[in-house]
Design a protein around this motif. Structure first.
Motif, mmCIF file in Angstrom:
data_model
loop_
_atom_site.group_PDB
_atom_site.id
_atom_site.type_symbol
_atom_site.label_atom_id
_atom_site.label_comp_id
_atom_site.label_asym_id
_atom_site.label_seq_id
_atom_site.Cartn_x
_atom_site.Cartn_y
_atom_site.Cartn_z
ATOM 1 N N LEU A 1 0.798 -1.223 0.000
ATOM 2 C CA LEU A 1 0.000 0.000 0.000
ATOM 3 C C LEU A 1 0.839 1.286 0.000
ATOM 4 C CD1 LEU A 1 -3.098 -0.790 2.264
ATOM 5 C CD2 LEU A 1 -3.075 -0.241 -0.182
ATOM 6 N N PRO A 2 1.896 1.398 0.805
ATOM 7 C CA PRO A 2 2.679 2.651 0.743
ATOM 8 C C PRO A 2 3.267 2.918 -0.634
ATOM 9 C CG PRO A 2 3.214 1.414 2.725
ATOM 10 C CD PRO A 2 2.372 0.520 1.879
ATOM 11 N N CYS B 1 7.290 12.417 -4.247
ATOM 12 C CA CYS B 1 6.829 11.058 -4.509
ATOM 13 C C CYS B 1 7.316 10.567 -5.864
ATOM 14 C CB CYS B 1 5.304 10.990 -4.439
ATOM 15 S SG CYS B 1 4.638 11.130 -2.767
ATOM 16 N N THR C 1 0.161 9.360 -5.649
ATOM 17 C CA THR C 1 0.417 10.757 -5.307
ATOM 18 C C THR C 1 1.348 11.418 -6.313
ATOM 19 O OG1 THR C 1 0.151 10.200 -2.962
ATOM 20 C CG2 THR C 1 1.200 12.300 -3.465
ATOM 21 N N TRP D 1 0.436 4.046 -2.830
ATOM 22 C CA TRP D 1 0.055 5.414 -2.449
ATOM 23 C C TRP D 1 1.066 6.417 -2.995
ATOM 24 C CZ3 TRP D 1 -4.156 7.497 -0.245
ATOM 25 C CH2 TRP D 1 -4.061 8.806 0.234
ATOM 26 N N PHE E 1 -9.009 10.739 -4.230
ATOM 27 C CA PHE E 1 -8.665 9.601 -5.080
ATOM 28 C C PHE E 1 -9.103 9.823 -6.521
ATOM 29 C CE2 PHE E 1 -9.051 7.882 -0.785
ATOM 30 C CZ PHE E 1 -7.858 7.171 -0.675
#
Length: 274
Positions: free
Chosen positions: A22-23, A243, A30, A26, A45
């Motif tokens: 998940l990280p 990111c 992002t 994510w 989202f």
């Protein structure tokens, strides 16, 4: 109850894998948002997707180019990993196939060098590099990463080389093979999975190292993790750009880890998992 026992471990493994993934997902999502959408709380989202973060990372807006930093990380990681393998293979051979007296004490000494906090040796290394004129030099990082990864490499490879059949080595000696030939043509092919796992772990440790690279480099020898910290400025945290940069810099490690995940697990378990 029987169904739970049958499918429970598999479902638990999928859940754990999803939690760890998940990280990364994510971060990837992002990185595809604009800075305004990335900074919203709670996050959106359904925000429009854009590549502005990646364009900014690669310097399309007039910023610094990441290619020199990526090249420095590649040189420092690959060169130090090759040096570690060249030094660790004969050392592990001496400790496993041709054991020396009190070899367990030698292995403990190698491992004990990893117990010293890196920050404790930072000042002496900095002063030495400054007096020797080696600051902002990528080859200084190569030497440092080699010395930092060599103990764990010897420890790991000793467990793999201990499983090489002694009869094969003795047969090679009977045929007149000297030590370099035995290491390169007999021991190395048999222990290739262990060598690959050791190389992968050393590469990951070198690529991700930040503390020494941050202090000992400036502009010429700047590595990718140091370049990444430059996106956190006094003007604020540009989340989408950070990111995007984090994902690009992590790709070599993620790709290498995914391609050799079985060997990585085997290496981290010191040869216990086959």
């Amino acid at each position: 109850m029987r169904a739970v026992r049958r499918h429970g471990p598999g479902l638990l493994a999928w859940f754990a894998g999803t939690v760890f993934f998940l990280p990364i997902a994510w971060m990837a999502l992002t990185s595809l948002h604009s800075e305004a959408d990335a900074a919203t709380n709670p996050p959106s989202f359904t925000a429009a997707l854009t590549l502005d973060g990646y364009r900014a990372f690669f310097g399309s807006g007039g910023g610094a180019s990441p290619w020199p930093a990526l090249a420095n990380s590649a040189v420092a990681s690959v060169a130090s990993t090759l040096l570690v393998l060249l030094l660790a293979l004969p050392a592990a051979y001496a400790l496993s196939i041709r054991p020396v007296r009190k070899w367990t004490d030698v292995l403990f000494f190698f491992l004990s060098t990893k117990m010293l906090p890196a920050v404790a040796g930072l000042l002496p290394v900095y002063l030495f590099a400054k007096n020797a004129g080696l600051l902002d030099n990528v080859w200084l990082l190569v030497v440092l990463y080699t010395s930092m990864n060599l103990p764990i490499a010897v420890w790991m490879m000793q467990s793999f080389l201990a499983e090489v059949p002694v009869a094969v080595i003795e047969a090679a000696r009977v045929d007149g093979a000297r030590l370099p030939v035995v290491l390169t043509r007999v021991v190395a092919p048999i222990a290739l999975p262990g060598i690959a796992a050791t190389a992968l772990i050393c590469f990951i440790f070198s690529w991700n190292e930040l503390l020494f690279a941050r202090v000992l480099t400036g502009v010429v020898a700047e590595t990718a993790p140091v370049f990444l910290t430059g996106f956190i400025t006094s003007q604020g945290l540009f989340l989408a750009k950070v990111c995007a940069a984090s994902l690009v810099i992590s790709l070599p490690v993620l790709a290498a880890g995914f391609a050799a995940q079985d060997k990585l697990v085997q290496g981290l378990s010191l040869g216990a998992v086959k």
